[in-house]
Design an enzyme around this catalytic site. Structure first.
Site, short mmCIF file in Angstrom:
data_model
loop_
_atom_site.label_atom_id
_atom_site.label_comp_id
_atom_site.label_asym_id
_atom_site.label_seq_id
_atom_site.Cartn_x
_atom_site.Cartn_y
_atom_site.Cartn_z
N LEU A 187 0.94 -1.23 0.01
CA LEU A 187 0.14 -0.04 0.10
C LEU A 187 0.98 1.32 -0.14
O LEU A 187 1.96 1.09 0.51
CB LEU A 187 -1.08 0.09 1.22
CG LEU A 187 -1.88 -1.16 1.33
CD1 LEU A 187 -2.70 -1.00 2.79
CD2 LEU A 187 -2.91 -1.17 0.23
N ASP A 188 0.29 2.36 -0.77
CA ASP A 188 1.30 3.45 -0.60
C ASP A 188 1.26 4.02 0.85
O ASP A 188 0.47 3.61 1.61
CB ASP A 188 0.39 4.71 -1.49
CG ASP A 188 0.35 4.24 -2.93
OD1 ASP A 188 1.39 3.58 -3.30
OD2 ASP A 188 -0.28 5.00 -3.38
N LYS A 189 2.43 4.83 1.08
CA LYS A 189 2.87 5.13 2.37
C LYS A 189 1.49 5.90 3.06
O LYS A 189 1.08 5.64 4.23
CB LYS A 189 3.92 6.22 2.31
CG LYS A 189 4.14 7.12 3.57
CD LYS A 189 5.11 8.31 3.41
CE LYS A 189 5.10 8.89 4.70
NZ LYS A 189 6.00 10.20 4.77
N THR B 133 -1.77 5.65 2.11
CA THR B 133 -2.90 4.78 1.87
C THR B 133 -2.85 3.88 3.28
O THR B 133 -2.13 3.37 3.37
CB THR B 133 -2.85 4.00 0.74
OG1 THR B 133 -2.95 4.86 -0.40
CG2 THR B 133 -4.30 3.07 0.54
N ARG C 275 -5.63 5.74 -7.80
CA ARG C 275 -5.53 7.16 -7.89
C ARG C 275 -5.31 7.86 -9.43
O ARG C 275 -5.83 8.77 -9.66
CB ARG C 275 -4.27 7.66 -7.06
CG ARG C 275 -4.35 7.13 -5.78
CD ARG C 275 -2.75 7.41 -5.24
NE ARG C 275 -2.14 8.67 -5.27
CZ ARG C 275 -1.12 8.96 -4.76
NH1 ARG C 275 -0.22 7.72 -4.31
NH2 ARG C 275 -0.45 10.27 -4.81
#
Length: 340
Positions: free
Chosen positions: A155-157, A159, A261
């Site tokens: 997961l993105d930082k 998110t 996104r």
């Protein structure tokens, strides 16, 4: 020095290494070698295959193959020498973890926003991996590599939400195969809550646009004709008419970097708080009242949360399903939009 042995294609490999062999069929002719091997060896990403090529670990027809773009011919036999799993080198750190489920095979974490998944440039420590090493000890799978022990997906930082980590190599390979299959033949489910600008004209839809690294900015992802297949299913859960925003449920059919996104931005509905893909919509915040603007400032990140995760247990085959409610910062934003 480890004893050397010869692979089926003539590549010299250490006795501690394993060799994966794949033969191309008629339908594979013309495909790029890296794409073909990544598709046929689901435990390895395309980037991993390319790295193995650079290391001289891939061969066909008795010769080493180093060009990822080389074209495949029907009947080509490939051998991939896979080095033994690397030990986890990052140090364990006492970082709190929200453990949703855990057994001897895997652990499911509810990741907070702001926590980086694994060490990388600019984030040498203080990551989820550091926390996992402290929590799990030496039991994490080494298949993910030195800096990514046990990591199956990311997961993105900024998110938040659900993420599964493998505790041993067999679990890692089984889970990776499910993610590579994208749930098309199994129970894998990945669904997100997303707050977006604008009011979608339809109640639901599908975005099918291939994604790859932007040619203008290599740190960004963009829609590209030569990109990897990327499919997002979305459905409107709430419409905030006065604020000009909506709450969506986004289900991944594929899992590419920044997929939701980028796809939502391409629809003209970028995520609230997304400074990378929603910068052109910053003026939308002027439609918010004071409470809404305060909630957006407090959020300080893209409004995206991995709310649902389902998969087959790698050892028992049992279908597991987990849900995570919107975290405090995201719920505060939802409440502010609802009250406007």
């Amino acid at each position: 020095m480890p004893e050397a042995s010869s692979s089926p294609a003539g590549v010299q490999v250490a006795a501690t290494e394993t060799v994966e062999t794949v033969t191309a069929g008629p339908d594979d002719a013309g495909a790029r070698a890296d794409r073909f091997l990544a598709a046929r060896l689901p435990a390895f990403s395309r980037a991993r295959i390319q790295a193995l090529m650079r290391q001289g670990a891939v061969s066909t027809g008795g010769r080493t193959l180093v060009d990822p773009s080389a074209r495949v011919n029907a009947g080509d036999a490939f051998a991939v020498a896979v080095p033994p799993p690397a030990a986890a080198e990052p140090e364990g750190q006492d970082i709190p973890l929200a453990v949703v489920f855990e057994d001897e095979h895997l652990i499911v974490i509810d990741k907070p926003a702001g926590l980086v998944v694994h060490p990388a440039a600019g984030h040498a420590d203080g990551t989820l991996v550091n926390a996992l090493i402290n929590h799990c000890g030496a039991s994490l799978s080494g298949v993910g590599g030195v800096a990514r022990p046990g990591i199956v997906h990311r997961l993105d930082k900024d998110t938040s939400g659900l993420l599964v980590v493998a505790k041993h190599d067999a679990a890692h390979r089984a889970l990776s195969a499910q993610f590579a299959d994208h749930g098309r033949t199994g129970p894998l489910v990945r669904s997100y809550l997303a707050l977006v600008w604008g009011l979608p004209a339809r109640p639901k839809g599908v975005v099918d646009l291939p994604l790859g690294r932007s040619e203008r900015n290599r740190e960004k992802i963009a829609v590209r004709k030569d990109g990897r297949e990327a499919i997002t299913h979305w459905e409107t859960l709430r419409r905030f008419e006065r604020a000009g925003a909506a709450l969506l449920a986004c289900r991944l059919e594929t899992g590419r970097t920044h997929q939701i996104r980028v796809h939502m931005a391409e629809l003209g509905h970028p995520l609230l708080g997304d400074g990378v893909y929603g910068a052109s919509h910053r003026t939308k915040a002027s439609r918010l009242d004071d409470a809404g603007r305060a909630a957006l400032a407090t959020l300080g990140r893209q409004a995206l949360h991995a709310a649902e995760l389902g998969f087959a247990h790698p050892a028992t085959g049992e279908e597991l399903h987990f849900e995570s409610p919107a975290p405090t910062d995201l719920q505060r934003m939802i409440d502010a939009l609802d009250a406007q």
